[in-house]
Enzyme design. Structure first.
Site, PDB file in Angstrom:
ATOM      1  CE  LYS A   1      -5.199 -39.797 -18.663  1.00  0.00           C
ATOM      2  NZ  LYS A   1      -5.588 -39.568 -17.263  1.00  0.00           N
TER       3      LYS A   1
ATOM      4  CB  SER B   1      -5.570 -40.858 -14.257  1.00  0.00           C
ATOM      5  OG  SER B   1      -4.485 -41.363 -15.004  1.00  0.00           O
TER       6      SER B   1
ATOM      7  CB  VAL C   1       2.068 -33.332 -32.438  1.00  0.00           C
ATOM      8  CG1 VAL C   1       1.574 -34.611 -31.803  1.00  0.00           C
ATOM      9  CG2 VAL C   1       2.819 -32.480 -31.434  1.00  0.00           C
TER      10      VAL C   1
ATOM     11  CE  LYS D   1       6.698 -30.751 -28.876  1.00  0.00           C
ATOM     12  NZ  LYS D   1       6.497 -32.119 -29.392  1.00  0.00           N
TER      13      LYS D   1
END
Length: 777
Positions: free
Chosen positions: A721, A678, A359, A361
């Site tokens: 998500k 989850s 991404v 960083k």
């Protein structure tokens, strides 16, 4: 030995710092008024005068108590008046005289004295003493340079013991008290013994002086020799135009020390080590160790800083040039610049960029350095398990080196770089210590101004450094270390963001790397969309860039071989370059399925969809869980199973299903470990679907933990998500009611395409997820 004493009255001449023995002839300069009158009176009388020494040399006009009571009767041989008024007189000492009383003290001292007249003695003991005195005097003369050697031959001819003692005493540079002691010793034997004792003492002192002198001379000769040789060496090296050897090294290091910007304590340490190096032989291995240490101290940027560019507009432009999106991270950097403008000095912040791979960083850290106009240095902490990697080795070890932090500061060359600590979540520990604990001092703003490296052994100031750390997952970072850092979460990119990044960043960069221009290769929008959807599935854009690179390589081959003059890639011919599609874009399932529910999971690579399958078959109530599940997911399955048993009737499930059937819950991709809190409602939904025969809507994804009473508990990673659900083509996701506050992190484009429904109880989940118009099969 016969001693006769006769009394008479004589004028007195006080002497300063001088003593006259019998049989001595010497010149005196007389200038005091009393002394001149005493001399004149002596010349008028019979040329005799008493010479007695005064106690203190400083006294100009001595009183009766300031003069010794033993003196010498002398004859005035000659008087000469000098132009300055002083009288030079030649006197000859005759014999000792004891001062009895002062008869007159008006114009000069007239004293009554008792003259001591003694005969010389002939005694074997005295003869032995004489020889011993002569022997000691000869040794004294050999050691002393204050008495001429000719004196010995003159003294050796004297055969009278008393005269011998007086003459030797007159040649010795003794204190007035010692000379007076010999004068007052009337007994010749005792006088010789006293003289022998004094000579013995003087000889020992002279021997000691000689030893000291020889030692000093030897040391001086050695120093002069070394200096001479060094100067010779320097001259030879200058002629050769070289700077070789230890002296060349020392001169070079001293030159660098003069230019060094560092605290005084560090400069003193460097100078001390250079002095040590100077004394160590060239062949010694320790010299290399000291030189390496000194060079490290000299190379470190103790006080050298770059000036920050605090232009907010320029910094924002640079950050936008390098990265698309990442608004929170960019905003934090601009806030730092704004505060710097206000206060001029701010302790370097410690940011932790957390997000999936690819991404941006690490590249964001490089962009921050460019925006601030600071040096950039990066070290990777992945797999570091030795504390010495952070703190350095002690110099007692062979091959000792500073830690990575100090090495990074040397590489940066300034005291205020942007320092990127990559993969901080992938450190481990073993018997060599805990590097994460060693990092506490580095990343604690209250401690890092005095960071202690075992090799450097001098406190180093890290407070001006802007530390940026990166991690894929927070839970792997030790809690005390996490507490020292400011967390900035960088989630995955949406499909729209990926399209924008591909067009504006990835394609231009890859074209440049492969020597292509826009006139040689074009990738249209439909191809980019297909590339994102069906050839890469990730949170970041690393694989996407790699795939664009593959297209560039294949196009370059076609252009170089002459097959084509221009390559245009569309969605139709994309498979010719990249092969078959790797991912099926859109639905996790093509149709509504019984016993299969789509869950949303968070992984280190971003969000992902997870299909949970349940099958029911005749048996005795055995519950089987497969798919390499962790303890938390196994417990979630047990809780869902118990919840369904307690609510069987209301859920339209056979209340005795657990006695007649075995149940198998499976999560596909069994080789990959899965765990987390989850998946509870997804498992419960799949179980209810399998037991009731009602299918689960293929367009619904869900995430949340379930309790035994059916409550839905909060989860983490909602943004990731949501992005995964959006990528998978789901139209609706069910999230815990408590996570409503996190919806602002979800990109607007995702919120528009997805129907996000908060739920607080399992009943709501089943109502939304199960397709009700199907009959039990």
């Amino acid at each position: 030995m016969a001693v006769n004493e006769e009394e008479r009255v004589l004028p007195l001449l006080p002497l300063r710092g001088l003593l006259v023995y019998p049989n001595m002839v010497l010149h005196l300069d007389v200038g005091r008024e009393r002394s001149v009158k005493a001399l004149e009176q002596a010349m008028v009388d019979d040329d005799l005068i008493l010479l007695a020494t005064q106690h203190e040399v400083q006294i100009e006009e001595p009183g009766t108590d300031d003069i010794f009571r033993m003196g010498t009767v002398a004859r005035v041989r000659q008087m000469l008046k000098l132009p300055n008024g002083t009288i030079r007189v030649l006197v000859e000492g005759l014999h000792r005289a004891r001062l009895i009383e002062f008869v007159d003290t008006d114009s000069y001292y007239k004293v009554r004295v008792s003259e001591i007249l003694q005969d010389e003695i002939d005694d074997i003991n005295v003869e032995a003493l004489m020889r011993s005195v002569l022997d000691h005097f000869e040794q004294y003369l050999r050691l002393s340079k204050k008495v001429s050697p000719e004196t010995l031959s003159a003294v050796s001819d004297i055969d009278e013991p008393g005269r011998l003692a007086d003459v030797i005493a007159s040649h010795l540079p003794l204190k007035i008290e010692d000379k007076q002691k010999i004068l007052e010793t009337v007994d010749i034997k005792k006088r010789l013994e006293t003289l022998l004792s004094i000579l013995n003492d003087e000889r020992e002192v002279l021997e000691l002086e000689k030893k000291i002198s020889q030692r000093v001379k030897k040391q001086m000769e050695k120093t002069q020799k070394e200096y001479y040789l060094r100067e010779q060496m320097k001259a030879i090296q200058r002629e050769l135009g070289e700077k070789e050897g230890r002296m060349g090294e020392v001169d070079e290091l001293r030159g660098r020390l003069e230019e060094m910007e560092a605290p005084e304590s560090v400069k003193e340490r460097v100078e001390k080590e250079i002095q040590r190096l100077e004394k160590i032989p060239t062949s010694s291995a320790e010299g290399g160790v000291i030189r390496t240490y000194v060079e490290w101290l000299l190379d470190l940027p103790w006080q050298k800083e770059t000036e920050d560019d605090l232009n907010l507009a320029k910094a924002e432009k640079i950050l936008d040039e390098d990265h698309y999106g990442l608004e929170k991270a960019k905003e934090r950097v601009l806030e730092y610049l704004a505060v710097q403008q206000m206060v001029k000095k701010l302790k370097g912040p410690i940011l932790c960029l957390v997000g999936p791979p690819g991404v941006g960083k690490t590249s964001l850290g490089r962009s921050i350095a460019r925006a601030l106009n600071r040096k950039f240095v990066r070290i990777s902490l992945g797999g570091v398990r030795d504390e010495a990697e952070i703190r350095g080795h002690r110099r007692t070890y062979v091959g000792a080196m500073p830690g990575r932090i100090i090495q990074g500061m040397k590489t940066a060359g300034t005291a205020n770089p942007v320092f990127l600590l990559d993969e901080i979540d992938k450190m481990s520990m073993d018997f060599r210590g805990d590097p994460a604990s060693a990092l506490l001092e580095v990343l604690d703003p209250e401690q890092n101004q005095n960071f202690s490296d075992h090799y450097i052994e001098a406190p180093y100031d890290l407070s001006k450094v802007m530390f940026i750390t990166t991690a894929n997952a927070v839970h792997n970072i030790p809690r005390p270390l996490l507490d020292r850092m400011e967390m900035l979460y960088i989630s995955g990119y949406t499909e729209i963001e990926k399209e924008k990044i591909t067009k504006e960043y990835l394609i231009p960069r890859q074209l440049k790397e492969h020597g292509l221009g826009k006139d040689k290769l074009q990738i249209n929008a439909e191809a980019i969309q297909k590339l994102i959807r069906q050839y890469t599935r990730e949170a970041g854009v690393r694989n996407l860039e790699r795939t664009v690179g593959t297209l560039c390589r294949k196009a370059t081959k076609q252009l170089v071989s002459g097959e084509k003059k221009k390559v245009i890639i569309t969605s139709k011919n994309l498979s010719q370059y990249l092969g078959a599609e790797k991912f099926r874009y859109g639905k996790a399932e093509a149709t509504d399925q019984v016993g299969a529910a789509t869950g949303l999971a968070w992984t280190a690579a971003g969000g992902d969809t997870l299909t949970i399958e349940v099958t029911v078959f005749p048996g005795k109530g055995k519950l089987t869980l497969t798919g390499k599940l962790g303890d938390v997911m196994k417990e979630s399955a047990q809780a869902a199973f118990s919840y369904i048993r307690s609510r069987a009737k209301s859920l339209e499930v056979d209340p005795e299903f657990h006695e007649k059937n075995d149940i198998h819950i499976h999560v596909p991709e069994g080789a990959i470990p899965k765990d987390g809190p989850s998946a509870g409602i997804t498992m419960a939904t799949a179980l209810v679907s399998a037991l009731s025969g009602k299918p689960v809507s293929r367009e619904v994804g869900m995430t949340g933990e379930v309790t035994l009473r059916g409550r839905v508990l909060a989860i983490g990673g909602l943004k990731e998500k949501s992005l995964a659900a959006h990528r998978a083509g789901l139209t609706q996701i069910l999230i815990p009611k408590e996570n409503e506050k996190d919806l602002e992190d979800v990109p607007p484009s995702v919120r528009e395409d997805l129907k996000i429904t908060p739920v607080s109880h399992m009943d709501e989940v089943l109502k939304l997820a199960l397709v009700a118009d199907m009959k039990r099969g």
